[in-house]
Design a protein around this motif. Structure first.
Motif, PDB file in Angstrom:
ATOM      1  N   LYS A  45      48.018  34.604  25.432  1.00 21.14           N
ATOM      2  CA  LYS A  45      47.164  34.833  24.575  1.00 21.14           C
ATOM      3  C   LYS A  45      45.588  35.234  25.287  1.00 21.14           C
ATOM      4  O   LYS A  45      45.519  35.046  26.305  1.00 21.14           O
ATOM      5  N   CYS A  46      44.893  36.047  24.151  1.00 23.61           N
ATOM      6  CA  CYS A  46      43.654  36.440  24.502  1.00 23.61           C
ATOM      7  C   CYS A  46      42.850  35.052  24.859  1.00 23.61           C
ATOM      8  O   CYS A  46      42.736  34.377  24.192  1.00 23.61           O
ATOM      9  N   ALA A  47      42.259  35.232  26.105  1.00 19.25           N
ATOM     10  CA  ALA A  47      41.272  33.965  26.392  1.00 19.25           C
ATOM     11  C   ALA A  47      40.233  33.487  25.472  1.00 19.25           C
ATOM     12  O   ALA A  47      39.880  32.649  25.083  1.00 19.25           O
ATOM     13  N   TYR A  48      39.638  34.621  24.829  1.00 18.91           N
ATOM     14  CA  TYR A  48      38.496  34.365  23.825  1.00 18.91           C
ATOM     15  C   TYR A  48      38.855  34.315  22.395  1.00 18.91           C
ATOM     16  O   TYR A  48      38.625  33.386  21.751  1.00 18.91           O
ATOM     17  N   SER A  49      39.622  34.936  21.789  1.00 18.86           N
ATOM     18  CA  SER A  49      40.134  34.938  20.528  1.00 18.86           C
ATOM     19  C   SER A  49      41.428  33.867  20.104  1.00 18.86           C
ATOM     20  O   SER A  49      41.554  33.401  19.095  1.00 18.86           O
ATOM     21  N   GLY A  61      48.134  47.792  28.554  1.00 16.28           N
ATOM     22  CA  GLY A  61      46.996  47.552  28.844  1.00 16.28           C
ATOM     23  C   GLY A  61      46.209  47.879  27.633  1.00 16.28           C
ATOM     24  O   GLY A  61      44.878  47.907  27.502  1.00 16.28           O
ATOM     25  N   THR A  62      47.014  48.380  26.394  1.00 15.83           N
ATOM     26  CA  THR A  62      46.558  48.722  25.348  1.00 15.83           C
ATOM     27  C   THR A  62      45.531  47.735  24.594  1.00 15.83           C
ATOM     28  O   THR A  62      45.752  46.540  24.420  1.00 15.83           O
ATOM     29  N   ASP A  63      44.353  48.425  24.504  1.00 15.12           N
ATOM     30  CA  ASP A  63      43.119  47.429  23.893  1.00 15.12           C
ATOM     31  C   ASP A  63      43.050  46.066  24.446  1.00 15.12           C
ATOM     32  O   ASP A  63      42.609  45.218  23.912  1.00 15.12           O
ATOM     33  N   LEU A  64      43.320  45.781  25.914  1.00 19.25           N
ATOM     34  CA  LEU A  64      43.072  44.847  26.496  1.00 19.25           C
ATOM     35  C   LEU A  64      41.888  45.252  27.802  1.00 19.25           C
ATOM     36  O   LEU A  64      41.851  46.157  28.320  1.00 19.25           O
ATOM     37  N   GLU A  65      41.170  44.168  28.103  1.00 14.81           N
ATOM     38  CA  GLU A  65      40.459  44.378  29.355  1.00 14.81           C
ATOM     39  C   GLU A  65      40.404  43.055  30.087  1.00 14.81           C
ATOM     40  O   GLU A  65      40.519  42.122  29.684  1.00 14.81           O
ATOM     41  N   VAL A  66      40.272  43.180  31.497  1.00 16.19           N
ATOM     42  CA  VAL A  66      40.066  41.941  32.455  1.00 16.19           C
ATOM     43  C   VAL A  66      38.579  41.662  32.142  1.00 16.19           C
ATOM     44  O   VAL A  66      37.904  42.401  32.845  1.00 16.19           O
ATOM     45  N   LEU A  85      41.963  37.553  30.757  1.00 18.40           N
ATOM     46  CA  LEU A  85      42.655  38.658  30.095  1.00 18.40           C
ATOM     47  C   LEU A  85      42.250  38.576  28.497  1.00 18.40           C
ATOM     48  O   LEU A  85      42.230  37.357  27.910  1.00 18.40           O
ATOM     49  N   CYS A  86      41.837  39.369  28.044  1.00 18.49           N
ATOM     50  CA  CYS A  86      41.140  39.451  26.615  1.00 18.49           C
ATOM     51  C   CYS A  86      41.179  40.667  25.939  1.00 18.49           C
ATOM     52  O   CYS A  86      41.403  41.903  26.468  1.00 18.49           O
ATOM     53  N   TYR A  87      41.245  40.806  24.561  1.00 15.63           N
ATOM     54  CA  TYR A  87      41.009  42.099  23.821  1.00 15.63           C
ATOM     55  C   TYR A  87      39.816  42.694  23.908  1.00 15.63           C
ATOM     56  O   TYR A  87      39.049  42.189  24.326  1.00 15.63           O
ATOM     57  N   ARG A  88      39.747  44.015  24.208  1.00 17.16           N
ATOM     58  CA  ARG A  88      38.661  44.613  24.359  1.00 17.16           C
ATOM     59  C   ARG A  88      37.482  44.432  23.258  1.00 17.16           C
ATOM     60  O   ARG A  88      36.393  44.403  23.731  1.00 17.16           O
ATOM     61  N   ASP A  89      37.807  44.366  22.276  1.00 18.67           N
ATOM     62  CA  ASP A  89      36.722  44.083  21.175  1.00 18.67           C
ATOM     63  C   ASP A  89      36.033  42.870  21.633  1.00 18.67           C
ATOM     64  O   ASP A  89      34.776  42.539  21.401  1.00 18.67           O
TER      65      ASP A  89
END
Length: 129
Positions: A45-49, A61-66, A85-89
């Motif tokens: 899962k995305c850490a933030y959302s 790595g689509t739409d993801l960032e560390v 690991l989280c979604y870029r947005d």
């Protein structure tokens, strides 16, 4: 420490082999390994959302960032324990803030619950995905 490092290297090679179809000049193996390790640790899962992250997204790595939890510009280190690991947005929205500064109280509490399973554990230990 030596046996820990050997095990981590063996795990990294397994990840590289499993995700080799995603490796390219623009998507090197070491970045994939880092994303996969974080993805596994974060229960995919995305850490933030808290939204699920699929295996293809992790591989490419689509739409993801560390993200650095404590931004580097604010004294955060570049080690694994300061990364998620989280979604870029989400990361772009967070900007140069810490999660506590950026999130609402309820969202931050949800984040803490998502990472509760890591309390007291070394973050580098990752099992099979």
């Amino acid at each position: 420490q030596l046996s820990f490092n050997r095990k981590r290297e063996i795990d990294n090679k397994k990840i590289e082999k499993e995700f080799e179809k995603y490796i390219s000049v623009d998507n090197p193996a070491h970045r994939i390994v880092e994303r996969v390790r974080l993805w596994i640790e974060q229960k995919k899962k995305c850490a933030y959302s808290g939204k699920q992250i699929g295996i293809e997204k992790v591989g490419f790595g689509t739409d993801l960032e560390v993200d650095h939890i404590i931004p580097r510009s604010r004294g955060g280190h570049n080690g694994f324990s300061n990364k998620v690991l989280c979604y870029r947005d989400s990361n772009r929205n967070k900007g140069n803030r810490t999660p506590k500064e950026w999130m609402t109280e309820d969202d931050f509490e949800a984040l803490e619950q998502r990472f509760e399973h890591l309390a007291g554990k070394k973050r580098e230990k990752v099992g099979a995905y």
